[in-house]
Design a protein around this motif. Structure first.
Motif, PDB file in Angstrom:
ATOM      1  N   ASP A 142       0.821  -1.210   0.000  1.00 20.06           N
ATOM      2  CA  ASP A 142       0.000   0.000   0.000  1.00 20.06           C
ATOM      3  C   ASP A 142       0.861   1.268   0.000  1.00 20.06           C
ATOM      4  O   ASP A 142       2.000   1.263   0.456  1.00 20.06           O
ATOM      5  CB  ASP A 142      -0.882   0.063   1.264  1.00 20.06           C
ATOM      6  N   TYR A 143       0.266   2.329  -0.505  1.00 20.25           N
ATOM      7  CA  TYR A 143       0.801   3.671  -0.290  1.00 20.25           C
ATOM      8  C   TYR A 143       0.031   4.320   0.864  1.00 20.25           C
ATOM      9  O   TYR A 143      -1.167   4.050   1.040  1.00 20.25           O
ATOM     10  CB  TYR A 143       0.580   4.545  -1.524  1.00 20.25           C
ATOM     11  N   ILE A 144       0.704   5.158   1.631  1.00 18.87           N
ATOM     12  CA  ILE A 144      -0.003   6.052   2.549  1.00 18.87           C
ATOM     13  C   ILE A 144       0.329   7.486   2.158  1.00 18.87           C
ATOM     14  O   ILE A 144       1.335   7.732   1.476  1.00 18.87           O
ATOM     15  CB  ILE A 144       0.374   5.801   4.024  1.00 18.87           C
ATOM     16  N   LEU A 145      -0.516   8.400   2.579  1.00 23.02           N
ATOM     17  CA  LEU A 145      -0.294   9.816   2.296  1.00 23.02           C
ATOM     18  C   LEU A 145       0.392  10.477   3.489  1.00 23.02           C
ATOM     19  O   LEU A 145      -0.001  10.243   4.632  1.00 23.02           O
ATOM     20  CB  LEU A 145      -1.626  10.526   2.050  1.00 23.02           C
ATOM     21  N   MET A 146       1.407  11.272   3.208  1.00 20.43           N
ATOM     22  CA  MET A 146       2.070  12.052   4.254  1.00 20.43           C
ATOM     23  C   MET A 146       2.378  13.426   3.693  1.00 20.43           C
ATOM     24  O   MET A 146       2.416  13.605   2.470  1.00 20.43           O
ATOM     25  CB  MET A 146       3.388  11.384   4.670  1.00 20.43           C
ATOM     26  N   GLU A 147       2.655  14.378   4.567  1.00 24.04           N
ATOM     27  CA  GLU A 147       3.164  15.655   4.082  1.00 24.04           C
ATOM     28  C   GLU A 147       4.497  15.421   3.359  1.00 24.04           C
ATOM     29  O   GLU A 147       5.232  14.493   3.702  1.00 24.04           O
ATOM     30  CB  GLU A 147       3.363  16.626   5.261  1.00 24.04           C
ATOM     31  N   GLU A 148       4.813  16.265   2.375  1.00 23.38           N
ATOM     32  CA  GLU A 148       6.014  15.995   1.562  1.00 23.38           C
ATOM     33  C   GLU A 148       7.290  16.005   2.414  1.00 23.38           C
ATOM     34  O   GLU A 148       8.268  15.339   2.071  1.00 23.38           O
ATOM     35  CB  GLU A 148       6.133  16.971   0.387  1.00 23.38           C
ATOM     36  N   TYR A 149       7.271  16.772   3.508  1.00 21.72           N
ATOM     37  CA  TYR A 149       8.299  16.621   4.537  1.00 21.72           C
ATOM     38  C   TYR A 149       7.584  16.191   5.807  1.00 21.72           C
ATOM     39  O   TYR A 149       6.566  16.796   6.187  1.00 21.72           O
ATOM     40  CB  TYR A 149       9.031  17.946   4.793  1.00 21.72           C
TER      41      TYR A 149
ATOM     42  N   VAL B  61      16.818  27.550   2.003  1.00 22.15           N
ATOM     43  CA  VAL B  61      18.068  28.086   1.468  1.00 22.15           C
ATOM     44  C   VAL B  61      17.997  28.021  -0.062  1.00 22.15           C
ATOM     45  O   VAL B  61      17.645  26.983  -0.627  1.00 22.15           O
ATOM     46  CB  VAL B  61      19.268  27.256   2.008  1.00 22.15           C
ATOM     47  N   ASP B  62      18.311  29.149  -0.699  1.00 23.61           N
ATOM     48  CA  ASP B  62      18.285  29.202  -2.184  1.00 23.61           C
ATOM     49  C   ASP B  62      19.486  28.450  -2.744  1.00 23.61           C
ATOM     50  O   ASP B  62      20.475  29.055  -3.177  1.00 23.61           O
ATOM     51  CB  ASP B  62      18.343  30.660  -2.664  1.00 23.61           C
ATOM     52  N   TRP B  63      19.350  27.171  -2.787  1.00 25.09           N
ATOM     53  CA  TRP B  63      20.518  26.351  -3.157  1.00 25.09           C
ATOM     54  C   TRP B  63      20.971  26.572  -4.587  1.00 25.09           C
ATOM     55  O   TRP B  63      22.124  26.321  -4.915  1.00 25.09           O
ATOM     56  CB  TRP B  63      20.226  24.880  -2.879  1.00 25.09           C
ATOM     57  N   ARG B  64      20.077  27.094  -5.412  1.00 27.09           N
ATOM     58  CA  ARG B  64      20.476  27.296  -6.813  1.00 27.09           C
ATOM     59  C   ARG B  64      21.440  28.472  -6.966  1.00 27.09           C
ATOM     60  O   ARG B  64      22.060  28.649  -8.010  1.00 27.09           O
ATOM     61  CB  ARG B  64      19.250  27.462  -7.713  1.00 27.09           C
TER      62      ARG B  64
ATOM     63  N   SER C 241      19.414  19.960  11.286  1.00 28.21           N
ATOM     64  CA  SER C 241      19.007  18.762  10.554  1.00 28.21           C
ATOM     65  C   SER C 241      18.798  19.104   9.085  1.00 28.21           C
ATOM     66  O   SER C 241      18.286  20.179   8.754  1.00 28.21           O
ATOM     67  CB  SER C 241      17.718  18.189  11.141  1.00 28.21           C
ATOM     68  N   ARG C 242      19.202  18.189   8.223  1.00 22.73           N
ATOM     69  CA  ARG C 242      19.048  18.386   6.773  1.00 22.73           C
ATOM     70  C   ARG C 242      17.612  18.101   6.361  1.00 22.73           C
ATOM     71  O   ARG C 242      17.035  17.084   6.741  1.00 22.73           O
ATOM     72  CB  ARG C 242      19.984  17.430   6.026  1.00 22.73           C
ATOM     73  N   GLY C 243      17.051  18.979   5.565  1.00 24.00           N
ATOM     74  CA  GLY C 243      15.670  18.813   5.117  1.00 24.00           C
ATOM     75  C   GLY C 243      15.416  17.481   4.428  1.00 24.00           C
ATOM     76  O   GLY C 243      14.356  16.875   4.611  1.00 24.00           O
ATOM     77  N   SER C 244      16.393  17.008   3.665  1.00 21.74           N
ATOM     78  CA  SER C 244      16.177  15.775   2.891  1.00 21.74           C
ATOM     79  C   SER C 244      15.935  14.572   3.797  1.00 21.74           C
ATOM     80  O   SER C 244      15.337  13.591   3.367  1.00 21.74           O
ATOM     81  CB  SER C 244      17.367  15.512   1.975  1.00 21.74           C
TER      82      SER C 244
ATOM     83  N   GLU D 187      13.581  16.562  -5.045  1.00 22.46           N
ATOM     84  CA  GLU D 187      13.434  17.702  -4.149  1.00 22.46           C
ATOM     85  C   GLU D 187      13.699  19.000  -4.907  1.00 22.46           C
ATOM     86  O   GLU D 187      14.784  19.188  -5.454  1.00 22.46           O
ATOM     87  CB  GLU D 187      14.435  17.546  -2.999  1.00 22.46           C
ATOM     88  N   GLU D 188      12.720  19.899  -4.892  1.00 22.48           N
ATOM     89  CA  GLU D 188      12.864  21.177  -5.598  1.00 22.48           C
ATOM     90  C   GLU D 188      13.626  22.176  -4.741  1.00 22.48           C
ATOM     91  O   GLU D 188      14.404  22.970  -5.227  1.00 22.48           O
ATOM     92  CB  GLU D 188      11.472  21.768  -5.903  1.00 22.48           C
ATOM     93  N   ASN D 189      13.342  22.145  -3.462  1.00 23.31           N
ATOM     94  CA  ASN D 189      13.874  23.161  -2.551  1.00 23.31           C
ATOM     95  C   ASN D 189      14.847  22.544  -1.560  1.00 23.31           C
ATOM     96  O   ASN D 189      14.998  21.331  -1.515  1.00 23.31           O
ATOM     97  CB  ASN D 189      12.727  23.840  -1.807  1.00 23.31           C
ATOM     98  N   MET D 190      15.490  23.432  -0.801  1.00 20.81           N
ATOM     99  CA  MET D 190      16.422  22.937   0.214  1.00 20.81           C
ATOM    100  C   MET D 190      16.121  23.603   1.545  1.00 20.81           C
ATOM    101  O   MET D 190      15.933  24.816   1.614  1.00 20.81           O
ATOM    102  CB  MET D 190      17.861  23.220  -0.198  1.00 20.81           C
ATOM    103  N   PHE D 191      16.082  22.783   2.580  1.00 16.15           N
ATOM    104  CA  PHE D 191      15.738  23.300   3.904  1.00 16.15           C
ATOM    105  C   PHE D 191      16.699  22.771   4.966  1.00 16.15           C
ATOM    106  O   PHE D 191      17.295  21.698   4.803  1.00 16.15           O
ATOM    107  CB  PHE D 191      14.313  22.853   4.288  1.00 16.15           C
TER     108      PHE D 191
END
Lengths: 536, 536
Positions: free
Chosen positions: B210-217, B456-459, B489-492, B502-506
């Motif tokens: 099964d899949y479950i739904l979670m927030e993307e982070y 953080v604007d990693w780009r 802590s690293r967002g990833s 991952e589009e963004n970095m946190f």
């Protein structure tokens, strides 16, 4: 095999010759000397620890356990170390400020201290405890203040799946003193109770559709933990010493995958001492024979041992002189039947330990002993489930067992318990001898545990001629007894194998809870019920 | 719907007209009056209890929950009531002597009393507790002696999966006061901690594959509980208010069974308040929109709410006047964002409650709220696994929360916690305002929880032109910060969906543990690391 690096340092002073003698195994009176030589017990918040920090050099003279990854489930194989816990590795950097982990500050734990009043050896009774008991205090900052190696600041915060180091140390030493496992890389981890540990063991070792092996009568809840996981039970025939190794070998040697619709079982669940419900205790020889069968068929033995320290004095009958208690700790330890763990040269035993029958079921703290490889899989599961047993219970147990009693006082407590249960068991067996109709009721005095197993010749029941079934006659007897004011447990409740029919009929009585007067009255009522049911 | 029979009796005096008015919901100041009218709290060993014993008549004016058996797993559907526990039904017979259950006698529990020193409102700080704190005692036989409804004799023995009645009563009343679920047959059960409850929820609701739904982070451990069970995660995109209902609807409406290799998910795991790791808090409107999507697709919402009472005062900036604390309990309760439970007309919410962030993680006691049908399935699982949370922890919590503070004192404690966390949050946000390079670092002041989420604007990182990946740049920044003496802590680490990039970095920083001076120093170090990494 050498001791791990952490211990190497501390062993430098132990041997000063180039020929290293085989070290003595850890004994009760050797613990404090050994502790002087080991590294300090870790005391930080959620400090990592393992049994290797506390095992004596004698352990490392032994070979390593076999590998058992071929027995692990898909679920267990998929478990990985926690992402967030790996970050904790950086916390060792001096001067590092961590804004990493979400641990609450201890200033928000609304407990300033916790006191427990406990027995002071040898005054173990509640009356003596009231008079001569000792009050033990766990303060919030005892570690900082140099008063203890465990305190509320640590106990009330998050912890490690192994349990807190000071309590893990105690159970590791206790395990070595009592069982001295014959391989080197055994480990302990605390558990949130033995029932939870068994549930986890099943998920770690089995897949849906598997069979597991159990005694033909076993603890009903242990089977009920297994059934919803899609597991079936192959029951192993028993005698008065518990499961029959020949029968076990027979079942495994003749396993018919097609007929059973399942692969050959690879897990044996057994209660070797004071078995629930039969009260049977496997002798040392019986255990060795069972272990050999387990080796032959590559079986993992899950040894559930809540009653190990409810081994009693030999039963001598009502008029004989009672056997005096063990005179020394050594004599006491020698009197105990050897555990499967103590003969486990392969590391194929998972020993489930419990404080429920010897300290308190409500603590919901137990521990397991197994090879490092197996314990690591348990820990990976605990980390994302129970996390660890309650810190409040852990600190209470630590204060009592380690700081107050020590190993010596704990053994005194266990000897005291042995004598109390002997008296209780004797009351029940005497009552049976006095009241039960021997024409149809048979029993052996149990050597351990809480349970007495009474066999009833159900085929002599008048209901037979009326075409009543085993189940109906068992129910008739049970309900007649309830009407007469006594509750015993029906043997059929404890039969986990649904593929076989029941040949015999049993009732289980416990001597754990009622007074000897009540026990006598209860058995007298049961006897009257049997007489009326069987027309005697 | 009528109140259950047990309550009928007690309600006789409540209404004396034939037109029954809608009763008032339970309020903090109504608890003691209501308790006078209810049946006595059960006090026996392992006494059965449930929330219906403690809910006010207002609950029974509401419709019943929907049925959700179509969401239960094969494992959960197979669970039956314990064989041995059914025998306990006979214990009610007067005069019956039970030799049935294997409960140890309390004379062998080596604890005569347990004392805890705890804060007396409003002196909640550790310093004040030392001076003005109250010592609460749990004795072994307080119930017999008429001193309490819970004591060590009961707490130290086996218990029920629901937890002990006196503590279940407290959490039931608390649930009604704070959330007033809009259906009648809601129930609570205590749990051996929220992590264990989540593990159980997954086994109750999901099948392998099964899949479950979670927030993307999301909380990494929550995802790591799910993965070994063969579950995958569909991450739902978020904004500063947490998960986006449109995105959730989109994922579910366009679920491609073939492409995903799995049926459409039916479980949403969400941390609605002070989300870990993002710090996001869903507004009431956001929750209503999410609930509607859950109704549309028949989703069970598992609402993990450890941070609910870490909702803080509005953030007003360093120089503004702080917002005064809520003046009354009513004002405090009104200030809290409504829970999913409070809007759960269907009974599709499983609310995971925890004492970890508001009392102590080490207690390993939490509770859940859900419909009777769902709670019953949890209980059947707990009975053969955790059994119940530690009685030692339960009695400590009961003494503090029920006998000492009561609901009123507990709310005072929670308001005090709110103000403390507001100060901590402000320290961290101020430090960010002071130190972080706004060219590349962005954040919102969190409204709840323990976490601050820094984008953080990693780009803009010079590594981009050298062909470095997202992962490499995140690691460079992380390790530079560690070298500079600060751990974030690293967002990833918090991304549970392995199908998307991952589009963004946190980076996540917590304000829960360090002092404001340390927080300032830590953020200053992180700022310097960012500047050096980005060449600013």
């Amino acid at each position: 095999m050498s001791p791990p690096a952490a211990l190497d340092v501390n062993l430098v002073g132990v041997t000063d010759t180039s020929t290293v003698p085989v070290p003595d195994p850890l004994a009760v009176n050797g613990v404090s000397a050994w502790r002087q030589k080991t590294a300090k017990v870790p005391t930080g918040v959620a400090a990592a620890c393992n049994s290797d920090m506390f095992k004596s050099p004698a352990c490392y003279t032994k070979p390593k356990a076999k590998r058992f990854e071929h027995r692990f489930s898909v679920e267990s194989k998929a478990r990985k170390a926690s992402t967030l816990k790996t970050a904790a590795g950086y916390l060792k950097n001096p001067g590092l400020i961590s804004l990493g982990g979400g641990l609450p500050s201890s200033e928000y734990f609304p407990f300033e201290h916790l006191d427990i009043k406990v027995p002071t050896a040898p005054g173990f009774s509640p009356e003596e405890t009231q008079k001569t008991g000792t009050v033990l205090r766990a303060g919030k900052h005892d570690i900082q203040e140099g008063k203890s190696v465990y305190d509320l600041e640590i106990a009330l915060n998050y912890g490690q799946a192994t349990g807190a180091a000071p309590l893990l140390r105690f159970v590791t030493e206790h395990t070595e003193i009592i069982h001295a496992p014959p391989y080197s890389d055994w480990q302990c981890t605390l558990t949130a109770g033995s029932t939870y540990a068994w549930d986890t063991a099943l998920r770690l070792l089995c897949e849906r559709g598997d069979y597991i092996l159990m005694e033909e009568y076993t603890f009903a809840s242990a089977a009920e933990t297994a059934f919803p996981l899609g597991l079936k039970v192959a029951g192993i025939p028993m005698d008065e010493q518990g499961l029959l190794p020949e029968a076990m070998d027979d079942i495994l040697s003749n396993w018919d995958v097609k007929a059973r619709g399942a692969r050959k079982p690879h897990v044996l669940y057994t209660i070797p001492t004071g078995q629930n419900p039969t009260g049977a205790t496997q002798t040392a020889d019986r255990r060795r024979a069972v272990y050999k069968v387990a080796q032959k068929h590559d079986i993992i033995i899950v040894e559930d041992e809540p009653y190990y320290f409810l081994q009693m004095q030999p039963y001598v009958g009502e008029d004989a002189k009672p056997v005096p208690p063990p005179a020394t700790h050594e004599e006491f330890i020698k009197s105990l039947v050897p555990s499967f763990l103590s003969m486990d040269v392969d590391g194929r035993v998972v020993r489930l330990e419990s404080f429920s029958k010897v300290i308190s079921p409500g603590s919901r703290v137990g521990w397991i002993v197994a090879s490092e490889q197996v314990i690591e899989r348990f820990i990976r599961n605990f980390e994302v489930s129970s996390q660890n047993p309650s810190g409040i219970a852990q600190v209470a147990l630590f204060k009592l067992l380690d700081e107050h009693w020590g190993h010596s006082g704990y053994l005194d407590w266990l000897i005291n318990l042995r004598m109390s249960y002997t008296t209780r068991r004797d009351s029940l067996v005497h009552a049976c001898e006095k009241h039960l109709p021997r024409e149809i009721a048979h029993w052996e005095a149990p050597a351990a545990g809480m349970f007495h197993w009474i066999k009833v010749d159900w085929r002599k029941h008048p209901g037979i001629s009326a075409g009543k079934t085993h189940g109906q006659i068992e129910e008739d007897i049970f309900l007649t007894a309830v009407d007469a004011g006594v509750l015993l447990s029906r043997g059929s409740w404890f039969k986990p194998d649904h593929d076989t029919v029941e040949e015999n009929m049993f009732f289980r009585a416990t001597f754990a809870a009622a007074s000897s007067e009540k026990i006598d009255e209860a058995i007298s009522r049961f006897a009257a019920s049997l007489r009326s049911q069987f027309g005697l």
